[in-house]
Design a protein around this motif. Structure first.
Motif, PDB file in Angstrom:
ATOM      1  N   ILE A  41      96.973  -4.217  24.394  1.00 45.97           N
ATOM      2  CA  ILE A  41      98.306  -3.680  24.148  1.00 45.97           C
ATOM      3  C   ILE A  41      98.252  -2.735  22.965  1.00 45.97           C
ATOM      4  O   ILE A  41      97.727  -3.089  21.901  1.00 45.97           O
ATOM      5  N   LEU A  42      98.797  -1.528  23.154  1.00 43.13           N
ATOM      6  CA  LEU A  42      98.885  -0.551  22.070  1.00 43.13           C
ATOM      7  C   LEU A  42     100.311  -0.537  21.545  1.00 43.13           C
ATOM      8  O   LEU A  42     101.255  -0.287  22.292  1.00 43.13           O
TER       9      LEU A  42
ATOM     10  N   ILE B  76      94.158   5.048  24.474  1.00 41.26           N
ATOM     11  CA  ILE B  76      94.412   4.276  25.696  1.00 41.26           C
ATOM     12  C   ILE B  76      93.141   4.177  26.535  1.00 41.26           C
ATOM     13  O   ILE B  76      92.809   3.107  27.065  1.00 41.26           O
ATOM     14  N   ARG B  77      92.426   5.295  26.617  1.00 45.72           N
ATOM     15  CA  ARG B  77      91.190   5.304  27.411  1.00 45.72           C
ATOM     16  C   ARG B  77      90.078   4.505  26.724  1.00 45.72           C
ATOM     17  O   ARG B  77      89.408   3.679  27.352  1.00 45.72           O
TER      18      ARG B  77
ATOM     19  N   ILE C 192      93.674   0.294  27.358  1.00 45.36           N
ATOM     20  CA  ILE C 192      95.022  -0.226  27.134  1.00 45.36           C
ATOM     21  C   ILE C 192      95.730  -0.458  28.470  1.00 45.36           C
ATOM     22  O   ILE C 192      95.691   0.382  29.370  1.00 45.36           O
ATOM     23  N   ASP C 193      96.405  -1.595  28.566  1.00 45.58           N
ATOM     24  CA  ASP C 193      97.181  -1.945  29.760  1.00 45.58           C
ATOM     25  C   ASP C 193      98.687  -1.759  29.546  1.00 45.58           C
ATOM     26  O   ASP C 193      99.418  -1.428  30.477  1.00 45.58           O
TER      27      ASP C 193
ATOM     28  N   PRO D  22      99.224   7.217  30.716  1.00 43.89           N
ATOM     29  CA  PRO D  22      98.818   7.241  32.136  1.00 43.89           C
ATOM     30  C   PRO D  22      99.671   6.298  32.977  1.00 43.89           C
ATOM     31  O   PRO D  22     100.149   5.267  32.497  1.00 43.89           O
ATOM     32  N   LYS D  23      99.844   6.639  34.235  1.00 44.61           N
ATOM     33  CA  LYS D  23     100.712   5.863  35.117  1.00 44.61           C
ATOM     34  C   LYS D  23     100.218   4.438  35.333  1.00 44.61           C
ATOM     35  O   LYS D  23     100.998   3.551  35.678  1.00 44.61           O
ATOM     36  N   ARG D  24      98.924   4.213  35.171  1.00 41.03           N
ATOM     37  CA  ARG D  24      98.401   2.860  35.379  1.00 41.03           C
ATOM     38  C   ARG D  24      98.873   1.883  34.294  1.00 41.03           C
ATOM     39  O   ARG D  24      98.821   0.661  34.482  1.00 41.03           O
ATOM     40  N   CYS D  25      99.343   2.402  33.144  1.00 39.25           N
ATOM     41  CA  CYS D  25      99.794   1.553  32.043  1.00 39.25           C
ATOM     42  C   CYS D  25     101.277   1.226  32.192  1.00 39.25           C
ATOM     43  O   CYS D  25     102.055   2.005  32.732  1.00 39.25           O
TER      44      CYS D  25
END
Length: 342
Positions: A3-4, A60-61, A65-66, A89-92
């Motif tokens: 988590i960021l 994030i990369r 990061i989720d 990013p959309k995956r997060c």
């Protein structure tokens, strides 16, 4: 999950920085790891903002990061987080943790295109977390995104720090009209002839020069400005504090009230924001309407006289309220559940 957390530097002044510092010091999980990105600092404002824009995707990369957990207020804070959230990013998954004390006014005064931008920002994130029922009701009018309530929390000492014989009434936080600082001066002027030994001290930043000029204009001898103090200094001040007085016009759920109650110091405050979820009038503190200087004066006079042993009753109940409902341990469990839900 990783988590960021994005918000002001934890060493800055203010309630949001305090919340982030609490995460840094007290969050512990076998399932999740926290990382932190400063998006604002007072000394290096623009450099910090630009660094956050340039580095958020890289972090994030690199850290896989989720979830990105943004700490958000109104005006510039909202626009910074709106921009940064578009870089995620959309995956997060994205959380907006709303601390704003006047977001309703900010939204109401905005022109229609800006209101549309605000609504679209909330609609494209995954979760909104607010400080109480009143704010939850408001944000639900702006978005279909899920809104959850997690009230602020503080570290609770082993026992109260309160001294019932203290003669000092204090205010912690921003100084200015929104916080009712000028109403406080009116109250102090009315209290002085009857209780000359009682002093009022405003600790914080903001309209310091304007308030200081008003103190001189009114000839107040029982009011001082104490500047901004560290948490360590605050703890020492609380040992000699009779009452925390916060006559605000707009609030979320102020950290200053939580911190003083945790020390067993009673509060006189106003029924704004979600303070009523924390203060129960004549049980663990005193609640008045904002701007009601007459009632504030009457309540403080009664408290100074210690009618019906109010000091002891409020102090004990304030400490128990924080210990049972607003402790850091409970707070972190609630956040764990939100992260799991995403």
């Amino acid at each position: 999950m990783n988590i960021l957390m994005v918000g002001p530097d934890s060493h800055e002044k203010g309630g949001i920085a305090t919340v982030i510092a609490n995460f840094q010091q007290h969050y512990s999980s076998e399932k999740h790891q926290l990382f932190f990105l400063s998006s604002w600092s007072n000394k290096n404002k623009y450099q910090t903002e630009w660094r956050a824009v340039r580095s958020i995707r890289q972090i994030i990369r690199a850290k896989q990061i989720d979830i990105v957990h943004f700490h958000v207020a109104q005006k510039g804070s909202f626009f910074r987080k709106a921009l940064l959230s578009k870089l995620v990013p959309k995956r997060c998954r994205v959380i907006f943790h709303m601390h704003a004390s006047q977001f309703d006014l900010f939204y109401k005064k905005a022109r229609q295109p800006l209101q549309a931008l605000i609504r679209s920002t909330f609609n494209r994130i995954d979760h909104v977390v607010v400080l109480g029922e009143n704010w939850a009701t408001f944000y639900q009018t702006l978005t279909d995104t899920k809104v959850s309530i997690i009230q602020n929390a503080v570290q609770v000492p082993k026992s109260p720090l309160y001294d019932e014989k203290a003669q000092t009434i204090v205010t912690f936080g921003r100084i200015g009209k929104r916080k009712g600082s000028y109403d406080l001066l009116q109250v102090a002027a009315r209290i002085e002839p009857f209780f000359p030994k009682v002093k009022f001290v405003l600790y914080g930043d903001g309209d310091v020069e304007k308030v200081n000029n008003q103190i001189r204009t009114m000839g107040l001898r029982n009011v001082n400005l104490g500047g901004w103090v560290s948490k360590e200094e605050q703890a020492e001040i609380l040992k000699g504090t009779l009452l925390h007085f916060l006559p605000s016009y707009h609030e979320g759920l102020p950290m200053a009230i939580l911190e003083t109650m945790a020390a067993g110091v009673p509060n006189l405050t106003t029924d704004v924001g979600d303070i009523s979820e924390l203060i129960e009038n004549d049980v663990n503190g005193i609640m008045t309407s904002p701007g009601d200087v007459e009632m504030m004066t009457d309540e403080i006079s009664s408290f100074i006289r210690n009618d019906d042993n109010r000091r002891s009753k409020y102090s004990q109940n304030a400490f128990r309220t924080i210990e049972s409902e607003f402790s850091i341990a409970t707070y972190m469990v609630r956040w764990e559940a939100v992260y799991e839900s995403l």
